[in-house]
Write a protein that holds these residues in place. Structure first.
Motif, mmCIF file in Angstrom:
data_model
loop_
_atom_site.group_PDB
_atom_site.id
_atom_site.type_symbol
_atom_site.label_atom_id
_atom_site.label_comp_id
_atom_site.label_asym_id
_atom_site.label_seq_id
_atom_site.Cartn_x
_atom_site.Cartn_y
_atom_site.Cartn_z
ATOM 1 N N LEU A 75 1.009 -1.297 -0.026
ATOM 2 C CA LEU A 75 -0.010 0.010 -0.091
ATOM 3 C C LEU A 75 0.871 1.439 0.003
ATOM 4 C CD1 LEU A 75 -2.775 -1.095 2.376
ATOM 5 C CD2 LEU A 75 -3.043 -0.992 0.062
ATOM 6 N N LYS A 76 1.803 1.248 0.794
ATOM 7 C CA LYS A 76 2.948 2.377 0.839
ATOM 8 C C LYS A 76 3.451 2.580 -0.576
ATOM 9 C CE LYS A 76 3.501 2.532 5.789
ATOM 10 N NZ LYS A 76 4.289 1.984 7.000
ATOM 11 N N ALA A 77 4.031 1.247 -1.129
ATOM 12 C CA ALA A 77 4.559 1.530 -2.259
ATOM 13 C C ALA A 77 3.848 2.239 -3.652
ATOM 14 C CB ALA A 77 5.000 0.153 -2.783
ATOM 15 N N LEU A 78 2.190 1.833 -3.194
ATOM 16 C CA LEU A 78 1.284 2.456 -4.300
ATOM 17 C C LEU A 78 0.968 3.998 -3.907
ATOM 18 C CD1 LEU A 78 -1.037 -0.898 -4.462
ATOM 19 C CD2 LEU A 78 0.195 0.216 -6.257
ATOM 20 N N GLY A 79 1.711 4.248 -3.159
ATOM 21 C CA GLY A 79 1.378 5.608 -2.686
ATOM 22 C C GLY A 79 0.141 6.017 -1.693
ATOM 23 N N VAL A 80 -0.445 4.885 -1.138
ATOM 24 C CA VAL A 80 -1.793 5.216 -0.237
ATOM 25 C C VAL A 80 -1.241 5.875 1.089
ATOM 26 C CG1 VAL A 80 -3.400 4.119 1.055
ATOM 27 C CG2 VAL A 80 -2.789 2.995 -1.083
ATOM 28 N N PRO A 81 -1.767 7.180 1.321
ATOM 29 C CA PRO A 81 -1.389 7.893 2.629
ATOM 30 C C PRO A 81 -1.443 6.946 3.913
ATOM 31 C CG PRO A 81 -2.628 9.119 1.139
ATOM 32 C CD PRO A 81 -2.972 7.760 0.529
ATOM 33 N N GLY A 82 -0.698 7.046 4.730
ATOM 34 C CA GLY A 82 -0.581 6.222 6.185
ATOM 35 C C GLY A 82 -2.027 6.351 6.981
ATOM 36 N N ILE A 83 -2.681 7.468 6.701
ATOM 37 C CA ILE A 83 -3.792 7.883 7.313
ATOM 38 C C ILE A 83 -4.935 7.039 6.945
ATOM 39 C CG2 ILE A 83 -4.504 9.675 6.264
ATOM 40 C CD1 ILE A 83 -4.596 9.510 9.860
ATOM 41 N N GLN A 84 -5.010 6.466 5.629
ATOM 42 C CA GLN A 84 -5.745 5.569 4.927
ATOM 43 C C GLN A 84 -5.724 4.220 5.450
ATOM 44 O OE1 GLN A 84 -5.912 8.842 1.489
ATOM 45 N NE2 GLN A 84 -6.512 6.702 0.682
#
Length: 447
Positions: free
Chosen positions: A429-438
């Motif tokens: 998810l982080k590699a895909l650019g999903v913000p941590g708050i989500q």
């Protein structure tokens, strides 16, 4: 597999700031405020008999502050737990515990060195002289207990102990707390100001009040008020069972989909045998349901629970809930029995939802019929992903997730499953650019 369309009803209004950020800010602001006050009081009223003893008092004071913070983190204060989550609070408690260990060691060492210099005596002579004084002996015993508890908390030792043994040893921290507080009271020399002394003990009273309230009074009151009992036991598969629990006034129990409770079944299991099981159905005000896989003697014995068995339940706990929703759509990812909180979140979901359910084999997909029915009712997209991860079957790699959910960056993502799967999903998810708050992932465990 079912289709995805529009939500059945509009989602609740989202808060201006994420609850987890507000809770963290409130917690650390309170810690910072009290730390500043204590530092000022120490600078004004904390001078020791010589420089070394002043340093000893400094470390002793901060050891007590660290102990206060540790107790606050595990006090299970509902407001903090619902926003930060027991897993994160417990993790902070653990790491602060190692800081407490070294602070206690430094405090004791400086006490011995300070009095050794003051009396012009050898350090070992001073140590035994201090041990002959009640206040000194109590402090030495408290420090020894803290060192022992911290030693068994290192991972390489912790993994070799059963939870019950480790927990029994860890409970000795309350004995260390008692001995340490009596030690402080007998010493009576931390602050030379009555006002500073009053503030210090008021701070202790506040922390202990939160601990006793959250860990003792609230669970006892809730169990007396709700009178939990087993209403039904339903096998879901060869090694998975659901237990339906009823009680009084369950509409007043502040439980939410995605949370878990710590369950005990007195009379069927020993009183110290407790398990954190998620609510596998959204609370409806009439009953609660837990679904567990047989991975130990306690969970394996659930299918033999007699109807009417008294239940002692602590909670609800956990921040794996919709109050942390930041986007008008969500993705629910589950692995194995991690489907239980995901199933309850799906039941209460009224926003566009995708569910990814990872299992070794379709036969391992427990609660599948319920999930399919809920997906139809909620107009959600349910995908069951069977098989072992390997070449050609890696749905939780970044490219795999993106192919399954192209708008993943615009969704809140809830992940629950085995630790390795959860870590892999969060990394993707982080590699895909999903913000941590989500990204919402919670470890459902006691330690």
């Amino acid at each position: 597999m079912t289709g995805l369309s529009q939500p059945m009803s509009p989602p609740a209004a989202r808060p201006i700031a994420p609850p987890v950020m507000l809770a963290r800010a409130a917690l650390w602001a309170a810690v910072g405020f009290h730390l500043l006050v204590v530092e000022v009081m120490f600078a004004l009223y904390g001078t020791g008999k010589n420089g070394i003893l002043t340093a000893a008092k400094f470390f002793g004071l901060h050891a007590a502050l660290l102990m206060m913070l540790q107790l606050t983190l595990i006090a299970r204060i509902p407001w903090l737990d619902r926003r930060i989550g027991m897993d994160r609070l417990t993790a902070w408690h653990r790491w602060i515990g190692f800081s407490l260990l070294w602070t206690v060691v430094l405090h004791g060492s400086f006490v011995v060195l300070g009095y050794s210099a003051l009396d012009d005596a050898a350090p070992w002579t001073t140590f035994f002289a201090l041990a002959a004084v009640p206040a000194g002996l109590l402090g030495i015993c408290a420090a020894a207990i803290i060192v022992g508890i911290a030693s068994v908390s290192f991972r390489f030792l912790r993994r070799r102990l059963s939870y019950e043994v480790w927990h029994g040893i860890h409970m000795c921290v309350y004995l260390a707390l008692l001995l340490g507080m009596v030690h402080q009271f007998l010493e009576g020399t931390t602050f030379s100001s009555p006002v500073a002394t009053l503030y210090w003990w008021a701070l202790w009273a506040l922390v202990l009040g939160a601990l006793v309230g959250g860990r003792v009074i609230l669970p006892l009151w809730r169990n007396h008020y709700h009178q939990f009992r087993v209403a039904a036991v339903v096998p879901e598969s060869d090694d998975v069972v659901s237990v339906h629990v009823t009680g009084r006034h369950l509409d007043r129990l502040p439980a939410r989909a995605g949370q878990f409770m710590i369950w005990r079944f007195p009379g069927h299991n020993r009183w110290w045998q407790a398990n954190p099981f998620s609510l596998s159905a959204a609370p409806n005000g009439r009953s609660l349901r837990l679904t567990a896989k047989a991975v130990g003697s306690t969970s394996a014995g659930l299918r033999h629970l007699p109807v009417g068995t008294r239940v002692f339940a602590e909670g609800p706990y956990g921040a794996f809930t919709s109050i942390h929703q930041t986007k008008p759509a969500r993705l629910l990812i589950a692995g194995g029995v991690g489907i239980t909180p995901v199933r309850s979140l799906l039941e209460e979901s009224y926003v566009p939802t995708v569910v990814l359910y990872r299992v070794p084999d379709l036969r391992d997909a427990v609660l599948l019929a319920e999930l399919e029915a809920l997906a139809r009712e909620r107009n959600a997209l349910l995908r069951v992903l069977p098989g072992r991860t390997g070449p050609g079957n890696a749905p939780f790699e970044p490219q795999g997730l993106y192919a399954l959910v192209p708008d993943i960056q615009h969704r809140d993502v809830y992940v629950c499953g085995p630790p390795r799967m959860t870590e892999a999903v969060v990394k993707s998810l982080k590699a895909l650019g999903v913000p941590g708050i989500q990204i919402h992932a919670e470890r459902f465990a006691l330690a």
